[in-house]
Design a protein around this motif. Structure first.
Motif, PDB file in Angstrom:
ATOM      1  N   ALA A  19      46.565  44.881  46.437  1.00 39.57           N
ATOM      2  CA  ALA A  19      45.242  44.845  47.073  1.00 39.57           C
ATOM      3  C   ALA A  19      45.331  44.437  48.539  1.00 39.57           C
ATOM      4  O   ALA A  19      46.121  43.561  48.905  1.00 39.57           O
ATOM      5  N   LYS A  22      41.132  41.572  48.307  1.00 41.94           N
ATOM      6  CA  LYS A  22      41.509  41.011  47.004  1.00 41.94           C
ATOM      7  C   LYS A  22      40.332  40.852  46.037  1.00 41.94           C
ATOM      8  O   LYS A  22      39.211  40.548  46.448  1.00 41.94           O
ATOM      9  N   TYR A  23      40.658  41.041  44.770  1.00 41.17           N
ATOM     10  CA  TYR A  23      39.761  40.683  43.658  1.00 41.17           C
ATOM     11  C   TYR A  23      40.101  39.251  43.275  1.00 41.17           C
ATOM     12  O   TYR A  23      41.261  38.950  42.987  1.00 41.17           O
ATOM     13  N   TRP A  24      39.130  38.365  43.297  1.00 39.76           N
ATOM     14  CA  TRP A  24      39.385  36.981  42.860  1.00 39.76           C
ATOM     15  C   TRP A  24      38.074  36.412  42.329  1.00 39.76           C
ATOM     16  O   TRP A  24      37.173  36.100  43.093  1.00 39.76           O
ATOM     17  N   LYS A  26      35.563  36.278  38.381  1.00 37.28           N
ATOM     18  CA  LYS A  26      34.814  37.162  37.480  1.00 37.28           C
ATOM     19  C   LYS A  26      33.382  36.653  37.332  1.00 37.28           C
ATOM     20  O   LYS A  26      33.161  35.448  37.253  1.00 37.28           O
ATOM     21  N   ILE A  32      35.450  41.487  31.997  1.00 38.04           N
ATOM     22  CA  ILE A  32      36.188  41.499  33.271  1.00 38.04           C
ATOM     23  C   ILE A  32      35.374  42.239  34.348  1.00 38.04           C
ATOM     24  O   ILE A  32      35.735  43.322  34.822  1.00 38.04           O
ATOM     25  N   ARG A  78      43.141  41.276  24.758  1.00 37.59           N
ATOM     26  CA  ARG A  78      42.992  42.336  25.762  1.00 37.59           C
ATOM     27  C   ARG A  78      43.612  43.652  25.281  1.00 37.59           C
ATOM     28  O   ARG A  78      43.087  44.731  25.571  1.00 37.59           O
ATOM     29  N   SER A 127      51.065  43.437  34.928  1.00 39.29           N
ATOM     30  CA  SER A 127      49.997  43.666  33.952  1.00 39.29           C
ATOM     31  C   SER A 127      49.108  44.830  34.399  1.00 39.29           C
ATOM     32  O   SER A 127      48.621  45.587  33.563  1.00 39.29           O
ATOM     33  N   GLY A 157      41.800  43.128  35.194  1.00 37.52           N
ATOM     34  CA  GLY A 157      40.902  43.654  36.225  1.00 37.52           C
ATOM     35  C   GLY A 157      41.601  44.621  37.170  1.00 37.52           C
ATOM     36  O   GLY A 157      41.185  45.773  37.345  1.00 37.52           O
ATOM     37  N   SER A 158      42.716  44.156  37.759  1.00 38.16           N
ATOM     38  CA  SER A 158      43.382  44.972  38.774  1.00 38.16           C
ATOM     39  C   SER A 158      43.976  46.265  38.189  1.00 38.16           C
ATOM     40  O   SER A 158      44.312  47.181  38.940  1.00 38.16           O
ATOM     41  N   SER A 211      46.846  34.387  37.393  1.00 42.22           N
ATOM     42  CA  SER A 211      45.648  34.758  38.166  1.00 42.22           C
ATOM     43  C   SER A 211      44.396  34.574  37.316  1.00 42.22           C
ATOM     44  O   SER A 211      43.361  34.157  37.833  1.00 42.22           O
ATOM     45  N   THR A 212      44.485  34.856  36.011  1.00 44.72           N
ATOM     46  CA  THR A 212      43.308  34.701  35.144  1.00 44.72           C
ATOM     47  C   THR A 212      42.808  33.249  35.169  1.00 44.72           C
ATOM     48  O   THR A 212      41.612  33.000  35.382  1.00 44.72           O
ATOM     49  N   MET A 215      41.637  32.164  38.928  1.00 46.10           N
ATOM     50  CA  MET A 215      40.319  32.626  39.403  1.00 46.10           C
ATOM     51  C   MET A 215      39.184  31.955  38.626  1.00 46.10           C
ATOM     52  O   MET A 215      38.111  31.714  39.175  1.00 46.10           O
ATOM     53  N   PHE A 262      41.714  34.694  50.766  1.00 48.53           N
ATOM     54  CA  PHE A 262      41.918  34.499  49.328  1.00 48.53           C
ATOM     55  C   PHE A 262      42.696  33.200  49.091  1.00 48.53           C
ATOM     56  O   PHE A 262      42.323  32.375  48.241  1.00 48.53           O
ATOM     57  N   ASP A 304      49.739  37.932  46.708  1.00 52.62           N
ATOM     58  CA  ASP A 304      48.904  37.803  45.509  1.00 52.62           C
ATOM     59  C   ASP A 304      49.081  36.400  44.916  1.00 52.62           C
ATOM     60  O   ASP A 304      49.368  35.470  45.651  1.00 52.62           O
ATOM     61  N   ALA A 305      48.955  36.300  43.605  1.00 53.93           N
ATOM     62  CA  ALA A 305      49.007  34.973  42.985  1.00 53.93           C
ATOM     63  C   ALA A 305      50.448  34.511  42.792  1.00 53.93           C
ATOM     64  O   ALA A 305      50.912  34.247  41.680  1.00 53.93           O
TER      65      ALA A 305
END
Ligand code: DP6
Length: 397
Positions: A19, A22-24, A26, A32, A78, A127, A157-158, A211-212, A215, A262, A304-305
């Motif tokens: 990304a 970034k997605y961070w 929910k 998600i 999941r 993932s 999510g990603s 990351s789960t 966030m 982020f 990222d994370a």
């Protein structure tokens, strides 16, 4: 168990994405659904990919999954959601008379084999590639076409962004059921042929918080994350324009600023989360010194994370920038191969550049570099030799 020679099997590959917005966070953890839209670049599968084979057979007693050769728990929620949603979609298409959907096998159990061609130690979004590959392969097994990113999103999510090649946005959506929270390609992989990606795998002592979990903590405690959600819509527009115009100056600046913001929300999380380590910070300084020397944004970092850096640059700067990195982070003599992926040539560095980037060399700080480019989305593999499940293995299970 008897061998089922009519067992259907499908093999697919899917890419990693990194990304730049970034997605961070929910807004709905079950479905998600994110608190902001995000945007990524799909990396080429010649260097980094997940491969997944799925087989359906009337002889299988239960769904099972093997990841990198080891059987994993299929009851993982999941995984269950992805299996359930692909099958649900296949049934829906069957009921609506879609002749493509291969629904005879819908009542059969499946065996799933998945491998990554990059080490888990690379700390890359395995993932994302893994769930995208799983959903794509299952969909192919059932003969499903069309929009699938909504399902991949529910794996990770990603992962929804790994369903397309090139430059991809994940639109956050507004609906409560998540049906409008999907990925969309902005430009294909051929759009910006000079763009290059360098993945720096750094030496890290500890495994960071996932990351789960990270966030979730940020959503609960970080006021800065709420502020970020207000900033992102404008940043998305600017980023899309920069990509469409192939404007590296803006693309690079926005990428670095978004990564920094982020990580600032991670520091604003309470207790704070530190994904960047000392090596990551040295890489950030090195990139800025290099850009300052040329008074232009020639390279951009994003993290990222975890502490690994991903560098975006253009083809013409790769050789020199990698030389600079080798100068500042001399490879370990007995270490593994330092440069992997697309070729990089050694070039001399000018004395003025060396003095601009002056820092104490950090030997072995970077374990290795993967050089890659923008790539396509998931692929169906027709060549039977690439199946992870062979006929003789089928008989064994
Ligand atoms: C920092 O997609 O791994 O890489 O949805 O909980 O599975 P889950 O999280 P995940 O988060 C990725 C976070 C990130 C930023 C990004 O890829 O946009």
């Amino acid at each position: 168990m008897a061998e089922d020679r009519n067992a259907l099997r499908v093999t697919c590959t899917a890419p990693v994405n990194i990304a730049v917005v970034k997605y961070w966070g929910k807004r709905n953890a079950d479905l998600i659904l994110p608190i902001n839209s995000s945007l990524s670049v799909t990396l080429h599968q010649n260097q980094l990919k997940s491969t997944t084979s799925v087989t359906a057979s009337q002889y299988f007693k239960q769904d099972r999954i093997w990841i990198n050769g080891k059987e994993e728990n299929i009851k993982n929620p999941r995984l269950q959601i992805c299996l359930r949603e692909v099958r649900r979609l296949a049934r829906k298409r069957r009921n609506s008379g879609d002749e493509n959907s291969n629904t005879l096998i819908l009542n059969h159990k499946v065996h799933i084999y998945s491998v990554n061609n990059f080490p888990t130690a690379a700390g890359l979004a395995s993932s994302a590639a893994g769930y995208a590959c799983l959903v794509y392969a299952l969909a192919k097994l059932y003969g499903l076409e069309g929009e699938l990113s909504e399902i991949a999103r529910q794996g990770s999510g990603s992962a929804c962004r790994s369903m397309y090649g090139g430059f991809v946005q994940w639109i956050m959506g507004v609906k409560e059921d998540g049906s409008d929270s999907i990925a969309q390609q902005i430009e294909p992989e051929t759009h910006w042929p000079e763009l290059r990606i360098l993945v720096f795998v750094v030496n890290a002592e500890q495994k960071p918080i996932s990351s789960t979990a990270g966030m979730q903590a940020s959503v609960k405690t970080s006021p800065l994350l709420k502020h970020r959600a207000e900033i992102v819509p404008n940043r998305m527009m600017e980023m899309i324009t920069a990509i469409k115009q192939r404007d590296f100056e803006s693309f690079g600046q926005l990428t670095m600023k978004d990564s920094n913001q982020f990580h600032a929300t991670c520091l604003d999380t309470f207790p704070p989360i530190f994904y960047l380590n000392e090596i990551s910070k040295c890489i950030i300084n090195l990139v800025h010194s290099y850009n300052n020397h040329f008074e232009k944004t020639l390279v951009a970092y994003t993290f990222d994370a975890g502490p690994n850096a991903v560098i975006y640059t253009l083809e013409q700067h790769v050789n020199e920038f990698v030389e600079v990195v080798k100068h500042s982070f001399p490879p370990e003599e007995n270490g593994e191969q330092f440069l992997k992926g697309l070729p990089v040539n050694s070039v001399p560095l000018s004395e003025s550049l060396k003095s601009s980037i002056h820092m104490n060399p950090n030997k072995g700080g970077i374990r290795y570099i993967i050089h890659t480019q923008v790539g396509p989305g998931p692929q169906l593999i027709e060549d039977l030799n690439h199946h992870l499940i062979r006929e003789d293995e089928l008989a064994k299970h």
